[in-house]
Design an enzyme around this catalytic site. Structure first.
Site, short mmCIF file in Angstrom:
data_model
loop_
_atom_site.label_atom_id
_atom_site.label_comp_id
_atom_site.label_asym_id
_atom_site.label_seq_id
_atom_site.Cartn_x
_atom_site.Cartn_y
_atom_site.Cartn_z
N GLY A 36 0.88 -1.35 -0.12
CA GLY A 36 0.10 -0.24 0.03
C GLY A 36 1.01 1.24 -0.09
O GLY A 36 0.23 2.22 -0.23
N GLU A 37 2.20 1.15 -0.03
CA GLU A 37 3.07 2.36 0.23
C GLU A 37 3.14 2.92 -1.11
O GLU A 37 2.91 2.10 -2.16
CB GLU A 37 4.53 2.19 0.60
CG GLU A 37 4.45 1.94 2.08
CD GLU A 37 5.73 1.53 2.68
OE1 GLU A 37 6.80 1.66 2.00
OE2 GLU A 37 5.64 1.25 4.14
N ARG A 94 -11.84 21.56 5.17
CA ARG A 94 -12.81 21.66 6.05
C ARG A 94 -12.64 21.82 7.57
O ARG A 94 -13.45 22.48 8.05
CB ARG A 94 -13.92 21.04 5.60
CG ARG A 94 -14.75 21.47 4.25
CD ARG A 94 -15.85 20.63 3.79
NE ARG A 94 -15.17 19.20 3.16
CZ ARG A 94 -15.69 18.12 2.79
NH1 ARG A 94 -17.01 18.19 2.80
NH2 ARG A 94 -15.25 17.12 2.28
N GLN A 95 -11.61 21.11 7.81
CA GLN A 95 -11.25 21.24 9.37
C GLN A 95 -10.29 22.29 9.43
O GLN A 95 -9.16 22.04 9.84
CB GLN A 95 -10.68 19.65 9.83
CG GLN A 95 -10.67 19.43 11.11
CD GLN A 95 -11.53 19.63 12.08
OE1 GLN A 95 -12.73 18.83 11.41
NE2 GLN A 95 -11.62 19.66 13.44
N HIS A 128 -12.05 26.14 1.36
CA HIS A 128 -13.12 26.25 2.02
C HIS A 128 -13.19 27.48 2.71
O HIS A 128 -14.10 28.18 2.51
CB HIS A 128 -13.16 25.13 2.83
CG HIS A 128 -14.67 25.00 3.62
ND1 HIS A 128 -15.66 24.97 2.72
CD2 HIS A 128 -14.93 25.01 4.90
CE1 HIS A 128 -16.72 24.92 3.48
NE2 HIS A 128 -16.41 25.05 4.70
N ASP A 167 -25.48 27.39 1.00
CA ASP A 167 -25.32 27.97 2.55
C ASP A 167 -24.44 29.32 2.36
O ASP A 167 -24.05 29.70 1.14
CB ASP A 167 -24.40 26.99 3.43
CG ASP A 167 -23.13 26.58 2.87
OD1 ASP A 167 -22.55 27.26 2.10
OD2 ASP A 167 -22.81 25.60 2.91
N LYS A 190 -27.88 27.08 6.46
CA LYS A 190 -27.89 25.54 6.44
C LYS A 190 -27.10 25.11 7.88
O LYS A 190 -26.38 26.17 8.17
CB LYS A 190 -26.94 25.10 5.38
CG LYS A 190 -26.44 23.68 5.49
CD LYS A 190 -25.60 23.46 4.23
CE LYS A 190 -24.31 23.05 4.89
NZ LYS A 190 -23.14 22.45 3.82
N ARG A 192 -25.40 21.84 10.00
CA ARG A 192 -25.02 20.51 9.87
C ARG A 192 -24.55 20.14 11.28
O ARG A 192 -23.82 20.81 12.18
CB ARG A 192 -23.88 20.34 8.97
CG ARG A 192 -23.26 18.89 8.87
CD ARG A 192 -22.03 18.84 8.14
NE ARG A 192 -21.84 19.43 6.83
CZ ARG A 192 -22.21 18.43 5.87
NH1 ARG A 192 -22.50 17.42 6.03
NH2 ARG A 192 -22.09 18.94 4.57
N ASP A 217 -21.90 25.43 -5.13
CA ASP A 217 -21.13 25.46 -4.10
C ASP A 217 -19.74 24.96 -4.27
O ASP A 217 -19.38 24.77 -5.41
CB ASP A 217 -21.79 24.05 -3.28
CG ASP A 217 -21.73 24.22 -1.89
OD1 ASP A 217 -20.91 25.06 -1.27
OD2 ASP A 217 -22.10 23.33 -1.05
C1 R5P Z 1 -19.57 23.03 3.56
O1 R5P Z 1 -19.81 23.80 3.93
C2 R5P Z 1 -19.27 22.98 2.04
O2 R5P Z 1 -19.15 24.29 1.42
C3 R5P Z 1 -20.14 22.19 1.14
O3 R5P Z 1 -21.46 22.60 1.15
C4 R5P Z 1 -20.26 20.58 1.81
O4 R5P Z 1 -19.12 20.07 2.05
C5 R5P Z 1 -20.98 19.98 0.85
O5 R5P Z 1 -21.18 18.48 1.59
P1 R5P Z 1 -22.22 17.38 1.35
O6 R5P Z 1 -22.18 17.53 -0.39
O7 R5P Z 1 -21.86 16.27 1.87
O8 R5P Z 1 -23.51 17.84 1.80
#
Ligand code: R5P
Length: 293
Positions: A36-37, A94-95, A128, A167, A190, A192, A217
């Site tokens: 897997g490397e 995103r993190q 992001h 969002d 939105k 989550r 998006d």
């Molecule tokens: C998060 O805020 C991003 O802008 C996208 O809206 C998000 O990553 C989309 O994820 P999913 O398709 O799983 O809803």
């Protein structure tokens, strides 16, 4: 002299950009060992010149990231004078903060690793959160794929468009696209759930009846965010619904989920190659590289 090193995760985009810039390219060889490397090889004895290295880090993210680090390190070893790392999709972005105590700030860790591995400059698309670039000490640039999306729909001659961000975070990107198309733009609220990942979207009345909705998006991952909005738009009489994004990750039956919710066509850019990546960011990237070289 500048040359383009094309990583295994960005073959087509790499070739297009090299052609736009009229530069020489080197295709990096890669394979995976039985355990897997990852293995990479730059087929040159020496590269004592300026290098643009293109490698996206979509799933399998960890493999593509390790390839990126290995390529940066090998290019430095082979004498590269200066390396501009172009990572069209930066994984883990995103993190970007500790949402819950004790979490790793993943994008900060990646910024450190990219820099340490040998990048002198970093270029990405629609990261992001723009603020994440502050984690880099090297010069870092966030390009927008909005002009590529806008021109695609202009050429398509889309009728009576209305651009929608699913969002607030996607509103600026959607706004850029709507300005090119000279049409209305709005966003939905939105939320989550951080533990379950379930997405809830607040409905609001729009003047969308008979219009072509273009939901824009930055990322489509599971498709849940888009599906929620598509259902609302459909119930309000949208004539046609496009879902378009910069980074089509598309996991877990995402395309089907969006289609079931009423989306007619799903499109993405080639920041991530996929069957729906019909919009190329090669011109935007080539223009930016021309300015930077
Ligand atoms: C998060 O805020 C991003 O802008 C996208 O809206 C998000 O990553 C989309 O994820 P999913 O398709 O799983 O809803």
């Amino acid at each position: 002299m500048v040359e383009v090193l094309i990583g295994p995760a960005s073959r087509e985009l790499g070739v297009k950009v090299t052609q736009e810039l009229n530069l020489k390219s080197i295709l990096v060889e890669s394979k995976v060992f039985p355990d897997g490397e990852s293995y990479i090889r730059i087929p040159e004895e020496k590269i004592d010149r300026e290098i643009i290295l293109i490698q996206s880090t979509y799933p399998p993210q960890n493999k593509h990231l390790i390839e990126l680090f290995l390529m940066l390190d090998a290019a430095k070893d082979l004498g590269a004078e200066k390396i501009t790392a172009v990572v069209p999709y930066l994984a883990y972005a995103r993190q970007d903060k500790r949402f819950r105590p004790g979490e790793a700030i993943s994008v900060k860790a990646l910024a450190k690793l990219i820099e340490k591995a040998g990048a002198d400059k970093f270029i990405t698309f629609n990261i992001h959160k723009e603020k994440s670039l502050e984690f880099f000490n090297i010069n870092s640039i966030n390009l927008s794929g909005a002009p590529a999306i806008g021109s695609y729909f202009l050429q398509k001659g889309v009728v009576n468009p209305y651009v929608v961000a699913p969002d607030e975070g996607a509103y600026n990107l959607a706004l850029e696209v709507s300005k090119i198309l000279n049409c209305e733009c709005t966003y939905f609220e939105k939320k989550r759930d951080r533990i379950t990942g379930v997405v809830k979207t607040e409905a609001k009345e729009l003047d969308i009846k008979g219009k072509t909705a273009i939901i824009v998006d930055d990322i489509i991952s599971t498709g849940s965010t888009i599906a929620n909005v598509a259902e609302i738009l459909k119930s309000q009489g949208a004539k046609k619904i496009y879902a378009v994004c910069i980074h089509p990750i598309l996991i877990n039956d995402a395309q089907n989920r969006m289609k079931m919710a009423g989306v007619d066509e799903i499109l993405g850019t080639d920041c991530i190659p996929s069957e729906i990546s019909k919009i190329t960011v090669s011109k935007v990237l080539a223009e930016a590289l021309k300015r930077e070289l």
